[in-house]
Motif scaffolding. Structure first.
Motif, PDB file in Angstrom:
ATOM      1  N   GLN A 181       1.002   3.305   4.400  1.00 46.89           N
ATOM      2  CA  GLN A 181       0.943   2.579   5.665  1.00 46.89           C
ATOM      3  C   GLN A 181       2.243   2.684   6.465  1.00 46.89           C
ATOM      4  OE1 GLN A 181      -0.402  -1.175   4.110  1.00 46.89           O
ATOM      5  NE2 GLN A 181      -2.546  -0.700   4.551  1.00 46.89           N
ATOM      6  N   ARG A 182       3.330   3.065   5.789  1.00 50.44           N
ATOM      7  CA  ARG A 182       4.609   3.192   6.508  1.00 50.44           C
ATOM      8  C   ARG A 182       4.814   4.616   7.031  1.00 50.44           C
ATOM      9  NH1 ARG A 182       9.133   2.010   3.824  1.00 50.44           N
ATOM     10  NH2 ARG A 182       8.217   2.255   1.774  1.00 50.44           N
ATOM     11  N   VAL A 193       1.757   2.885  -3.513  1.00 53.73           N
ATOM     12  CA  VAL A 193       1.212   3.999  -2.727  1.00 53.73           C
ATOM     13  C   VAL A 193       0.608   3.470  -1.425  1.00 53.73           C
ATOM     14  CG1 VAL A 193      -0.720   5.638  -2.675  1.00 53.73           C
ATOM     15  CG2 VAL A 193       0.859   5.628  -4.613  1.00 53.73           C
ATOM     16  N   VAL A 194      -0.140   2.380  -1.508  1.00 54.07           N
ATOM     17  CA  VAL A 194      -0.765   1.807  -0.301  1.00 54.07           C
ATOM     18  C   VAL A 194       0.326   1.397   0.688  1.00 54.07           C
ATOM     19  CG1 VAL A 194      -2.096  -0.162   0.572  1.00 54.07           C
ATOM     20  CG2 VAL A 194      -2.914   1.126  -1.423  1.00 54.07           C
ATOM     21  N   ASP A 195       1.352   0.746   0.170  1.00 51.72           N
ATOM     22  CA  ASP A 195       2.447   0.315   1.047  1.00 51.72           C
ATOM     23  C   ASP A 195       3.111   1.538   1.714  1.00 51.72           C
ATOM     24  OD1 ASP A 195       4.519  -1.581   2.020  1.00 51.72           O
ATOM     25  OD2 ASP A 195       5.800  -0.326   0.749  1.00 51.72           O
ATOM     26  N   THR A 237      14.364  14.975   7.402  1.00 52.60           N
ATOM     27  CA  THR A 237      14.891  13.615   7.544  1.00 52.60           C
ATOM     28  C   THR A 237      14.604  12.865   6.250  1.00 52.60           C
ATOM     29  OG1 THR A 237      12.799  13.074   8.592  1.00 52.60           O
ATOM     30  CG2 THR A 237      14.689  13.349  10.065  1.00 52.60           C
ATOM     31  N   PRO A 238      15.638  12.529   5.486  1.00 54.50           N
ATOM     32  CA  PRO A 238      15.429  11.955   4.145  1.00 54.50           C
ATOM     33  C   PRO A 238      14.957  10.503   4.146  1.00 54.50           C
ATOM     34  CG  PRO A 238      17.775  12.180   4.629  1.00 54.50           C
ATOM     35  CD  PRO A 238      17.040  12.728   5.819  1.00 54.50           C
ATOM     36  N   TYR A 239      14.583  10.042   2.970  1.00 53.93           N
ATOM     37  CA  TYR A 239      14.110   8.658   2.787  1.00 53.93           C
ATOM     38  C   TYR A 239      14.491   8.198   1.387  1.00 53.93           C
ATOM     39  CZ  TYR A 239      10.540  12.000   1.402  1.00 53.93           C
ATOM     40  OH  TYR A 239       9.915  13.097   0.876  1.00 53.93           O
TER      41      TYR A 239
END
Ligand SMILES: Cc1ncc(COP(=O)(O)O)c(C=O)c1O
Length: 462
Positions: free
Chosen positions: A106-107, A101-103, A116-118
């Motif tokens: 931050q992104r 979650v932290v990572d 816009t998918p991920y």
């Protein structure tokens, strides 16, 4: 100028109080009455600002939680036998969940998957395809809450079959939105004063072994339900049958063996989409990845939420690719569905379940809890039934005739546990069920201590 936000914190804390997660001391510690004076102050604010309709089971305000404990603002450390209603199965602030979650935070925090998918969204869908029952081709749609997943499952089943009617069972709970209120059985508090409800919902009798008027097999109970659905609605008019493989809010009712397989057979014969609502039972809770796995039942669609993402709001409908793809482009979705942070949390939660074999742990836990509750039942005739599976176990409390529901005693035992620093929940159509859903990472020592308190609660209220 001093940097307002740069604070030097002790290792064990954050800017907002003690750090949670598994490193939190795993102990029951009662330092004030419960709720304590600081919680009482917070409660006064809550009463001023939060709508009364949003209930509270145990009014301690939480400062940190992790493993098997919840620490309140007065410094009490409570044993958690509820997991925030089957959500924190991997424990609060679980390491893998926090890391991912932290990572992710931050992104990026949101783009809207429909814009816009991920990859995180697709990764969760890939995991769902691998973990849910059946080895057919599967697809998923991600949403925010359990109720939303159930609503979408009904939309998909209607689009696929071209039929309107939806079958549900007695004692079912599927949520609080308009459609899912109609699907939920219990009036108070879920439906009372909120009608009119969505139409085309039909209810069939459930297999409820403890409350059957006469002994009946699982197959017999399924035939009883089928008979009503065929006579009163007609199989040809049914888009789907939505059923919890073990009832959650309905009181952890485990249907008799053979009930679900017979319903699976009948729905398949008539082109009715079988939707397993595994929002409470899913993700290792019952000692398998999903409760359907226990009898080898393969539903067409499965709804999941709660334990899927270690506390983040995420839900899903997963199912046969041809059924999922019956919906036109743009027919499914929502602004936040499959939010990237919630998806990161889900990937961390699933990783934790695999690494720690939480399904195996749930099975061990089930044996331990059932033994403790069996000992209580031997001593107290008010325990009419001990039931459940894995880390989802309950007792149903009854009067002297061994049958009349006793919600007062259930409430009294639960209140005793709260006073002694153990978080317990009640459930059931009659409010007479004490249900236990500990985090699957709780230690045996804490679990045993929690059930010592539950046992003392039965003694104290006898
Ligand atoms: C089986 C089942 N279905 C649906 C829901 C609704 O989920 P949510 O509260 O996330 O909308 C719940 C919640 O308790 C549930 O247990």
């Amino acid at each position: 100028m001093a940097d307002t936000f740069a604070t030097t914190q002790p290792d064990s804390g954050t800017a907002h109080g003690p750090k949670g997660g598994p490193a939190l001391p795993q102990e029951r510690r009662i330092v004030t009455a419960i709720p304590g004076p600081r919680s009482q102050e917070h409660l006064a604010r809550r009463e001023q600002h939060v709508a009364t309709g949003v209930g509270t089971t145990l009014p301690v305000f939480v400062e940190a939680a992790g493993g098997g404990v919840i620490v309140d603002v007065d410094g009490n450390s409570l044993i958690d036998l509820g997991s925030g209603i089957a959500v924190a199965s991997v424990g609060n602030a679980a390491e893998r969940v926090v890391e991912r979650v932290v990572d992710q935070v931050q992104r990026f925090t949101h783009t809207c998957f429909m814009v816009t998918p991920y990859d995180g969204y697709v990764d969760v869908c890939e995991q769902l395809a691998a973990l849910t029952p059946g080895d057919h081709a599967k697809k998923s749609a991600l949403l925010n809450s359990g109720a939303e997943a159930v609503e979408n499952a009904v939309k998909i089943a209607r689009a696929y079959t071209g039929r309107d009617a939806v079958a549900v069972v007695d004692h079912a709970y599927h949520g609080r939105t308009n459609l899912t209120m109609a699907m939920t059985a219990k009036s108070m508090p879920y439906k009372h004063s909120f009608g009119p409800f969505a139409g085309e919902i039909y209810r069939a009798p459930m297999s409820y072994p403890f409350r059957e008027p006469a002994p009946i097999t699982g197959e017999g109970a399924a035939e009883r339900a089928i008979d009503i659905l065929e006579k009163q609605i007609g199989a040809i008019n049914l888009s789907c049958l939505v059923i919890e493989p073990i009832l959650g809010e309905g009181g952890f009712v485990v249907p008799a063996e053979g009930f679900l397989p017979r319903l699976r057979e009948w729905t398949a014969e008539h082109g009715i989409v079988l939707v397993a609502d595994e929002i409470q039972t899913g993700f290792c809770r019952t000692g398998d990845w999903f409760a359907c796995d226990h009898e080898g039942v393969v539903p067409d669609l499965i709804t999941t939420a709660k334990g899927i993402a270690g506390g983040f709001p995420l839900s899903a409908v997963t199912g046969r690719a041809e059924i999922m793809d019956a919906v036109h482009v743009g027919g499914l979705g929502g602004t936040y569905g499959g939010n990237p942070v919630a998806c990161a949390a889900a990937l961390g939660a699933i990783e934790t379940m695999r690494e720690l074999d939480l399904a195996g742990r749930a099975r061990e836990m089930g044996t331990r809890i059932t033994a403790r509750l069996g000992a209580i039942a031997d001593k107290h005739a008010c325990v009419g039934d001990v039931r459940g599976r894995g880390g989802m176990v309950a007792v149903e409390l009854v009067g002297e005739d061994g049958r009349t529901p006793d919600p007062v005693r259930a409430g009294a035992v639960s209140a005793y546990c709260h006073q002694q620093g153990v978080v317990t929940l009640t459930a059931g159509t009659y409010g007479n069920v004490l249900r236990f859903l500990p985090p699957l990472v709780i230690s045996d020592a804490l679990l045993d201590e929690g059930f010592d308190v539950v046992a003392a609660g039965f003694d104290a209220t006898a």
